[in-house]
Design an enzyme around this catalytic site. Structure first.
Site, PDB file in Angstrom:
ATOM      1  N   ARG A   1     -11.259   2.403  -9.541  1.00  0.00           N
ATOM      2  CA  ARG A   1     -10.369   3.570  -9.618  1.00  0.00           C
ATOM      3  C   ARG A   1     -10.539   4.257 -10.977  1.00  0.00           C
ATOM      4  O   ARG A   1     -11.089   3.668 -11.904  1.00  0.00           O
ATOM      5  CB  ARG A   1      -8.919   3.113  -9.463  1.00  0.00           C
ATOM      6  CG  ARG A   1      -8.665   2.623  -8.059  1.00  0.00           C
ATOM      7  CD  ARG A   1      -7.199   2.500  -7.787  1.00  0.00           C
ATOM      8  NE  ARG A   1      -7.029   2.189  -6.373  1.00  0.00           N
ATOM      9  CZ  ARG A   1      -5.903   2.343  -5.706  1.00  0.00           C
ATOM     10  NH1 ARG A   1      -4.826   2.801  -6.305  1.00  0.00           N
ATOM     11  NH2 ARG A   1      -5.838   2.045  -4.433  1.00  0.00           N
TER      12      ARG A   1
ATOM     13  N   SER B   1      -8.316  -5.070   4.389  1.00  0.00           N
ATOM     14  CA  SER B   1      -8.791  -4.769   3.033  1.00  0.00           C
ATOM     15  C   SER B   1      -9.153  -6.007   2.207  1.00  0.00           C
ATOM     16  O   SER B   1      -8.734  -6.138   1.052  1.00  0.00           O
ATOM     17  CB  SER B   1      -7.756  -3.929   2.270  1.00  0.00           C
ATOM     18  OG  SER B   1      -7.511  -2.734   2.958  1.00  0.00           O
TER      19      SER B   1
ATOM     20  N   ARG C   1      -5.345  -2.097   8.380  1.00  0.00           N
ATOM     21  CA  ARG C   1      -6.529  -2.705   7.751  1.00  0.00           C
ATOM     22  C   ARG C   1      -6.133  -3.956   6.987  1.00  0.00           C
ATOM     23  O   ARG C   1      -5.015  -4.064   6.505  1.00  0.00           O
ATOM     24  CB  ARG C   1      -7.124  -1.737   6.712  1.00  0.00           C
ATOM     25  CG  ARG C   1      -7.977  -0.648   7.232  1.00  0.00           C
ATOM     26  CD  ARG C   1      -8.792  -0.040   6.082  1.00  0.00           C
ATOM     27  NE  ARG C   1      -7.947   0.621   5.087  1.00  0.00           N
ATOM     28  CZ  ARG C   1      -7.484   1.862   5.206  1.00  0.00           C
ATOM     29  NH1 ARG C   1      -7.803   2.585   6.253  1.00  0.00           N
ATOM     30  NH2 ARG C   1      -6.723   2.394   4.268  1.00  0.00           N
TER      31      ARG C   1
ATOM     32  N   GLY D   1       0.489   5.621  -4.327  1.00  0.00           N
ATOM     33  CA  GLY D   1      -0.068   6.922  -4.699  1.00  0.00           C
ATOM     34  C   GLY D   1       0.426   8.020  -3.770  1.00  0.00           C
ATOM     35  O   GLY D   1       0.883   9.079  -4.222  1.00  0.00           O
ATOM     36  N   ARG D   2       0.377   7.760  -2.466  1.00  0.00           N
ATOM     37  CA  ARG D   2       0.802   8.791  -1.501  1.00  0.00           C
ATOM     38  C   ARG D   2       2.302   9.056  -1.593  1.00  0.00           C
ATOM     39  O   ARG D   2       2.757  10.175  -1.459  1.00  0.00           O
ATOM     40  CB  ARG D   2       0.422   8.365  -0.071  1.00  0.00           C
ATOM     41  CG  ARG D   2      -1.018   8.728   0.254  1.00  0.00           C
ATOM     42  CD  ARG D   2      -1.495   8.028   1.483  1.00  0.00           C
ATOM     43  NE  ARG D   2      -1.653   6.602   1.213  1.00  0.00           N
ATOM     44  CZ  ARG D   2      -1.750   5.684   2.156  1.00  0.00           C
ATOM     45  NH1 ARG D   2      -1.661   6.032   3.426  1.00  0.00           N
ATOM     46  NH2 ARG D   2      -1.912   4.423   1.832  1.00  0.00           N
TER      47      ARG D   2
ATOM     48  N   ASP E   1       0.818  -1.208   0.000  1.00  0.00           N
ATOM     49  CA  ASP E   1       0.000   0.000   0.000  1.00  0.00           C
ATOM     50  C   ASP E   1       0.857   1.265   0.000  1.00  0.00           C
ATOM     51  O   ASP E   1       1.958   1.267   0.553  1.00  0.00           O
ATOM     52  CB  ASP E   1      -0.892  -0.030   1.264  1.00  0.00           C
ATOM     53  CG  ASP E   1      -1.974   1.036   1.225  1.00  0.00           C
ATOM     54  OD1 ASP E   1      -2.274   1.556   0.130  1.00  0.00           O
ATOM     55  OD2 ASP E   1      -2.502   1.358   2.297  1.00  0.00           O
ATOM     56  N   GLY E   2       0.355   2.328  -0.605  1.00  0.00           N
ATOM     57  CA  GLY E   2       0.982   3.642  -0.474  1.00  0.00           C
ATOM     58  C   GLY E   2       1.734   4.135  -1.698  1.00  0.00           C
ATOM     59  O   GLY E   2       2.440   5.144  -1.607  1.00  0.00           O
TER      60      GLY E   2
ATOM     61  N   GLU F   1     -11.959  -4.518  -5.866  1.00  0.00           N
ATOM     62  CA  GLU F   1     -12.476  -3.156  -5.663  1.00  0.00           C
ATOM     63  C   GLU F   1     -11.675  -2.125  -6.470  1.00  0.00           C
ATOM     64  O   GLU F   1     -12.176  -1.062  -6.804  1.00  0.00           O
ATOM     65  CB  GLU F   1     -12.426  -2.790  -4.169  1.00  0.00           C
ATOM     66  CG  GLU F   1     -13.387  -3.584  -3.280  1.00  0.00           C
ATOM     67  CD  GLU F   1     -12.978  -5.047  -3.036  1.00  0.00           C
ATOM     68  OE1 GLU F   1     -11.767  -5.345  -3.069  1.00  0.00           O
ATOM     69  OE2 GLU F   1     -13.870  -5.892  -2.845  1.00  0.00           O
ATOM     70  N   ASN F   2     -10.416  -2.457  -6.770  1.00  0.00           N
ATOM     71  CA  ASN F   2      -9.560  -1.502  -7.499  1.00  0.00           C
ATOM     72  C   ASN F   2     -10.058  -1.178  -8.910  1.00  0.00           C
ATOM     73  O   ASN F   2      -9.648  -0.164  -9.491  1.00  0.00           O
ATOM     74  CB  ASN F   2      -8.110  -2.018  -7.605  1.00  0.00           C
ATOM     75  CG  ASN F   2      -7.318  -1.896  -6.328  1.00  0.00           C
ATOM     76  OD1 ASN F   2      -6.356  -2.629  -6.111  1.00  0.00           O
ATOM     77  ND2 ASN F   2      -7.692  -0.972  -5.457  1.00  0.00           N
ATOM     78  N   TRP F   3     -10.977  -1.997  -9.460  1.00  0.00           N
ATOM     79  CA  TRP F   3     -11.529  -1.682 -10.785  1.00  0.00           C
ATOM     80  C   TRP F   3     -12.287  -0.357 -10.745  1.00  0.00           C
ATOM     81  O   TRP F   3     -12.503   0.268 -11.792  1.00  0.00           O
ATOM     82  CB  TRP F   3     -12.478  -2.783 -11.279  1.00  0.00           C
ATOM     83  CG  TRP F   3     -11.807  -4.087 -11.576  1.00  0.00           C
ATOM     84  CD1 TRP F   3     -11.927  -5.238 -10.858  1.00  0.00           C
ATOM     85  CD2 TRP F   3     -10.911  -4.385 -12.657  1.00  0.00           C
ATOM     86  NE1 TRP F   3     -11.162  -6.229 -11.420  1.00  0.00           N
ATOM     87  CE2 TRP F   3     -10.533  -5.745 -12.531  1.00  0.00           C
ATOM     88  CE3 TRP F   3     -10.388  -3.647 -13.730  1.00  0.00           C
ATOM     89  CZ2 TRP F   3      -9.656  -6.372 -13.417  1.00  0.00           C
ATOM     90  CZ3 TRP F   3      -9.522  -4.280 -14.618  1.00  0.00           C
ATOM     91  CH2 TRP F   3      -9.172  -5.618 -14.458  1.00  0.00           C
TER      92      TRP F   3
HETATM   93  C1  FPP Z   1      -1.530   0.460  -3.484  1.00  0.00           C
HETATM   94  O1  FPP Z   1      -1.091   1.779  -3.541  1.00  0.00           O
HETATM   95  C2  FPP Z   1      -1.065  -0.289  -4.592  1.00  0.00           C
HETATM   96  C3  FPP Z   1      -1.828  -0.821  -5.589  1.00  0.00           C
HETATM   97  C4  FPP Z   1      -3.277  -0.686  -5.714  1.00  0.00           C
HETATM   98  C5  FPP Z   1      -1.221  -1.575  -6.644  1.00  0.00           C
HETATM   99  C6  FPP Z   1      -0.008  -2.336  -6.239  1.00  0.00           C
HETATM  100  C7  FPP Z   1       0.794  -2.425  -7.439  1.00  0.00           C
HETATM  101  C8  FPP Z   1       2.128  -2.474  -7.508  1.00  0.00           C
HETATM  102  C9  FPP Z   1       3.036  -2.565  -6.350  1.00  0.00           C
HETATM  103  C10 FPP Z   1       2.765  -2.408  -8.812  1.00  0.00           C
HETATM  104  C11 FPP Z   1       2.142  -3.296  -9.799  1.00  0.00           C
HETATM  105  C12 FPP Z   1       2.540  -4.677  -9.613  1.00  0.00           C
HETATM  106  C13 FPP Z   1       2.861  -5.466 -10.620  1.00  0.00           C
HETATM  107  C14 FPP Z   1       3.201  -6.879 -10.356  1.00  0.00           C
HETATM  108  C15 FPP Z   1       2.906  -4.975 -11.994  1.00  0.00           C
HETATM  109  P1  FPP Z   1      -2.207   2.881  -3.637  1.00  0.00           P
HETATM  110  O2  FPP Z   1      -2.351   3.281  -5.054  1.00  0.00           O
HETATM  111  O3  FPP Z   1      -3.434   2.361  -2.977  1.00  0.00           O
HETATM  112  O4  FPP Z   1      -1.571   4.027  -2.797  1.00  0.00           O
HETATM  113  P2  FPP Z   1      -2.362   5.102  -1.937  1.00  0.00           P
HETATM  114  O5  FPP Z   1      -3.092   4.334  -0.859  1.00  0.00           O
HETATM  115  O6  FPP Z   1      -1.278   5.947  -1.385  1.00  0.00           O
HETATM  116  O7  FPP Z   1      -3.276   5.821  -2.858  1.00  0.00           O
END
Ligand code: FPP
Length: 239
Positions: A66, A191, A189, A18-19, A15-16, A62-64
């Site tokens: 986004r 998740s 969490r 994006g941040r 996780d993280g 759930e990520n779909w």
């Molecule tokens: C969470 O960070 C990460 C993801 C939803 C995707 C995880 C993907 C990777 C580590 C790279 C892709 C992997 C492969 C094998 C190609 P977030 O976007 O939820 O961060 P945030 O909570 O800060 O917004």
């Protein structure tokens, strides 16, 4: 680090991304790009420290939801990753595996995944399982449905349904339960990740964002695990 009491199976909620990117004035997708480098690093570290199974939460069901651009970037990144890394995994004795509702993924990616699993099946090193379009509740729901079908068809006896029956119908039927679950970016969490399988896993929350989760952070998690006393619901040996 001691060589004894190394977790056999580590699951990671990465996780993280994006941040991490936003904090540096970068776009979220650049965070994912950096995240891929850490995927490589933890696979190498797992081998180095004799961790036999690694399961990585790469994309949830759930990520779909986004933004469309982010989803399509992640699919592109995944496709590229599979093109570049599957061959290396085969050569490095890694067993590549994928769990989740894989039929949600673009067909081309499904084919690459199937091929990767086939090509690395005979390897004997670290088992790396990626969770794509994964939802633990959905996994359990599907398992119930298939067990019910088995009962209806007379293949499973109702009174013989056990915990093993359920576990055997999950995507993870061939994997041991995780001993350690790591989540990055300081969130406490689960998740919807491996809800059944982590019943007795030790939890480790890292304050680092996933792109900062280097080998030395992985090692910290291993060392922390080694201090834990696992009881599986039993009483402490000192009592
Ligand atoms: C969470 O960070 C990460 C993801 C939803 C995707 C995880 C993907 C990777 C580590 C790279 C892709 C992997 C492969 C094998 C190609 P977030 O976007 O939820 O961060 P945030 O909570 O800060 O917004």
């Amino acid at each position: 680090m001691k060589n004894t009491n190394v977790p056999r199976h580590i699951a990671i909620i990465m996780d993280g991304n994006g941040r991490w990117a936003q904090a540096r004035g970068l776009s979220r997708v650049q965070g994912h790009q950096e995240g891929v480098k850490r995927v490589e690093e933890v696979i190498r570290a797992a081998k180095k420290y004799s961790v036999k199974y690694l399961t990585l939460y790469a994309f949830s069901r759930e990520n779909w939801q986004r933004p469309k651009e982010e989803v399509s970037f992640l699919m592109g990144l995944l496709s590229l990753y599979l093109d570049q890394k599957l061959r290396e995994m085969k050569e490095n004795n890694v067993i590549f595996n994928a769990i989740g509702n894989l039929s949600d993924l673009p067909e081309m990616i499904q084919e690459k995944i199937a091929q990767g699993m086939e090509n690395t099946r005979a390897n004997t090193g670290v088992h790396v399982t990626f969770a794509f379009s994964y939802s633990s509740r959905y996994e359990i729901t599907e398992a119930c449905r298939r067990i019910a079908e088995g009962v209806r068809a007379g293949k499973i006896k109702l009174e013989e349904i056990s915990e093993e029956t359920i576990a055997g119908h999950l995507y993870t039927a061939n994997l041991p339960d995780p001993d350690l679950l790591i989540r990055t970016s300081g969130e406490f969490r689960i998740s919807n990740f491996l809800l059944w399988q982590i019943s007795y896993a030790e939890l480790y929350i890292s304050e680092k964002f996933w792109p900062e989760f280097t080998e030395s952070e992985f090692l910290k998690a291993l060392e922390d695990y080694q201090k834990r006393e696992r009881r599986f619901g039993r009483t402490s040996p000192v009592l």
